[in-house]
Design an enzyme around this catalytic site. Structure first.
Site, mmCIF file in Angstrom:
data_model
loop_
_atom_site.group_PDB
_atom_site.id
_atom_site.type_symbol
_atom_site.label_atom_id
_atom_site.label_comp_id
_atom_site.label_asym_id
_atom_site.label_seq_id
_atom_site.Cartn_x
_atom_site.Cartn_y
_atom_site.Cartn_z
ATOM 1 N N THR A 12 -25.142 -50.921 -135.566
ATOM 2 C CA THR A 12 -26.042 -50.714 -134.406
ATOM 3 C C THR A 12 -25.475 -51.287 -133.272
ATOM 4 O O THR A 12 -25.365 -50.740 -132.280
ATOM 5 C CB THR A 12 -27.669 -51.164 -134.795
ATOM 6 O OG1 THR A 12 -28.199 -50.559 -135.725
ATOM 7 C CG2 THR A 12 -28.149 -50.796 -133.440
ATOM 8 N N TYR A 24 -30.142 -42.886 -133.837
ATOM 9 C CA TYR A 24 -28.891 -43.111 -133.514
ATOM 10 C C TYR A 24 -27.817 -43.029 -134.476
ATOM 11 O O TYR A 24 -28.030 -43.377 -135.665
ATOM 12 C CB TYR A 24 -28.919 -44.557 -132.658
ATOM 13 C CG TYR A 24 -29.091 -45.729 -133.515
ATOM 14 C CD1 TYR A 24 -30.297 -46.125 -133.876
ATOM 15 C CD2 TYR A 24 -27.824 -46.361 -134.265
ATOM 16 C CE1 TYR A 24 -30.569 -47.254 -134.660
ATOM 17 C CE2 TYR A 24 -28.212 -47.495 -135.259
ATOM 18 C CZ TYR A 24 -29.483 -47.788 -135.253
ATOM 19 O OH TYR A 24 -29.560 -48.841 -136.170
ATOM 20 N N SER A 61 -24.155 -50.822 -142.222
ATOM 21 C CA SER A 61 -23.935 -51.985 -142.988
ATOM 22 C C SER A 61 -24.687 -51.730 -144.283
ATOM 23 O O SER A 61 -24.524 -52.681 -145.147
ATOM 24 C CB SER A 61 -24.210 -53.166 -142.333
ATOM 25 O OG SER A 61 -25.638 -53.567 -142.149
ATOM 26 N N THR A 94 -26.969 -55.104 -138.767
ATOM 27 C CA THR A 94 -27.675 -56.187 -139.204
ATOM 28 C C THR A 94 -28.291 -56.432 -140.496
ATOM 29 O O THR A 94 -28.690 -57.542 -141.180
ATOM 30 C CB THR A 94 -28.860 -56.617 -138.162
ATOM 31 O OG1 THR A 94 -29.700 -55.368 -138.356
ATOM 32 C CG2 THR A 94 -28.280 -56.630 -136.592
ATOM 33 N N ASP A 95 -28.194 -55.152 -141.133
ATOM 34 C CA ASP A 95 -28.918 -55.232 -142.640
ATOM 35 C C ASP A 95 -28.404 -56.102 -143.606
ATOM 36 O O ASP A 95 -28.971 -56.731 -144.314
ATOM 37 C CB ASP A 95 -28.933 -53.686 -142.952
ATOM 38 C CG ASP A 95 -30.017 -52.860 -142.142
ATOM 39 O OD1 ASP A 95 -30.919 -53.317 -141.390
ATOM 40 O OD2 ASP A 95 -30.056 -51.559 -142.345
ATOM 41 N N LYS A 167 -32.116 -62.086 -142.197
ATOM 42 C CA LYS A 167 -32.817 -61.183 -141.280
ATOM 43 C C LYS A 167 -34.119 -61.228 -141.665
ATOM 44 O O LYS A 167 -34.618 -60.987 -142.893
ATOM 45 C CB LYS A 167 -32.188 -59.602 -141.459
ATOM 46 C CG LYS A 167 -32.954 -58.888 -140.581
ATOM 47 C CD LYS A 167 -32.210 -57.283 -140.496
ATOM 48 C CE LYS A 167 -32.821 -56.347 -139.381
ATOM 49 N NZ LYS A 167 -32.157 -55.123 -139.567
ATOM 50 N N GLU A 282 -36.491 -73.347 -158.546
ATOM 51 C CA GLU A 282 -35.684 -74.233 -159.381
ATOM 52 C C GLU A 282 -36.061 -73.467 -160.738
ATOM 53 O O GLU A 282 -37.268 -73.355 -160.744
ATOM 54 C CB GLU A 282 -36.192 -75.538 -159.428
ATOM 55 C CG GLU A 282 -35.409 -76.620 -158.955
ATOM 56 C CD GLU A 282 -36.048 -77.924 -158.580
ATOM 57 O OE1 GLU A 282 -35.031 -78.941 -158.554
ATOM 58 O OE2 GLU A 282 -37.282 -78.028 -158.834
HETATM 59 N N1 ASP Z 1 -28.786 -49.824 -139.741
HETATM 60 C C1 ASP Z 1 -28.089 -51.034 -139.110
HETATM 61 C C2 ASP Z 1 -27.081 -51.552 -139.906
HETATM 62 O O1 ASP Z 1 -27.085 -52.362 -140.465
HETATM 63 C C3 ASP Z 1 -28.881 -52.010 -138.560
HETATM 64 C C4 ASP Z 1 -28.336 -52.815 -137.462
HETATM 65 O O2 ASP Z 1 -27.276 -52.711 -137.291
HETATM 66 O O3 ASP Z 1 -29.052 -53.268 -136.748
HETATM 67 O O4 ASP Z 1 -25.811 -51.053 -139.983
#
Ligand code: ASP
Length: 310
Positions: A12, A24, A61, A94-95, A167, A282
């Site tokens: 993103t 997007y 990602s 972020t994923d 995350k 554990e």
């Molecule tokens: N769909 C995106 C990714 O992980 C989400 C992000 O980047 O926040 O590539």
């Protein structure tokens, strides 16, 4: 001249809205374009360091896999052998950002800062978070204070260790937390401030070469009434290791214990994690390994590396 290398992978942070919609395309910006909004601010530091951008890949990602981790690992190993390189920043969706950070934490042998960052909003959003995250990640990568702290994640003005970061929010810009340890630092007035002198966590580093292939290690998540059937099909599919993300502190139904025992008897390594993010899981059985505070995804990476190391 000190160099910071920027490696872009998509996500993103390099995303561009499609028309006027909320939708997007991830990874649409080039490595150069991603730097455009922060060029002026970076110019203030031009006597201290330069930033060299390179594209590793350009994907959402959700599609990151072991092949890309391998490519990233080999590229970074080459780059850090250059004495002029002070640090590396990797932009990432972020994923799966926390997984890539963890993979690099366990495979790179360096005291140079390796920083991952991303964004929750695409570059064309009203208040995109990417430029600020990227700028701060570059500042951290250029700081001697960030040396020998392992792989770090910079998001929303916080610095996290790859060991614990996760995350934890699906939509908010404050999307990352270290559920057990908290952030290791923040950025104040263009300088990283680390909480305490904690250096890199001591753990084995798994070194490999370009011929490596990683073995299949699935994660199976516990649910009420799990019969153990998924464990048995993973064994049938040829898994050499299984991460079982149990309940609470790492418990599993009796039916699953039977299936996991069968796995261990058949030389399939079993690691017990938990789907609960905070605390330590554990294994209650000496034939199984414990994931401790690692998320199931990170436990899977560790098990995959351990199986390769044998
Ligand atoms: N769909 C995106 C990714 O992980 C989400 C992000 O980047 O926040 O590539």
């Amino acid at each position: 001249m000190k160099k910071i290398i920027l490696l872009t992978t998509g996500g993103t942070i390099a995303g561009v809205n499609i028309g006027k919609s909320e939708k997007y395309e991830a990874g649409a910006l080039s490595a150069d374009e991603i730097l455009t909004p922060i060029k002026e601010r970076l110019a203030e530091f031009e006597s201290d360091f330069t930033v060299e951008p390179y594209e590793v890949c350009s994907i959402d990602s959700k599609n990151i896999n072991e092949t890309i981790w391998k490519k990233l690992y080999l590229a970074i190993n080459k780059i850090i052998s250059d004495e002029d390189v002070e640090g590396i920043v990797i932009t990432h969706g972020t994923d799966t950002l926390a997984e890539t950070a963890f993979f690099l934490e366990y495979t790179l042998k360096t005291d140079k800062p390796i920083i991952l960052t991303g964004a929750m909003r695409p570059s064309t959003a009203l208040s995109a978070d990417g430029p600020d995250n990227l700028f701060r990640a570059i500042l951290v990568a250029s700081s001697p204070l960030a040396k020998n702290r392992g792989v770090l994640v910079v998001m929303n003005n916080e610095i996290h260790s790859a060991i614990d970061v996760m995350k934890t929010h699906k939509n908010n810009v404050a999307a990352f937390k270290s559920p057990n340890m908290g952030p290791v630092g923040i950025i104040v007035n263009d300088n990283p401030v680390f909480f305490g002198a904690v250096a890199k966590f001591k753990h084995k580093i798994y070194i490999f070469n370009e011929n490596i292939t990683f073995t299949y290690v699935p994660i199976i998540t516990a649910f009420a009434g799990d019969s153990g059937e998924l464990v048995l099909s993973a064994i049938k599919r040829g898994a050499k290791g299984i991460v079982y993300a149990g309940f609470g502190a790492g418990t599993y139904p009796d039916t699953v214990k039977k299936a996991l025992d069968f796995a261990a008897q058949n030389n399939v390594k079993v690691m017990i994690a938990s789907s609960v993010p905070e605390g330590v899981a554990e294994a209650r059985d000496e034939n199984f390994a414990s994931a401790g505070l690692l998320s199931p995804q990170k436990a899977r990476i560790l098990l995959m590396l351990e199986l390769y190391g044998e």
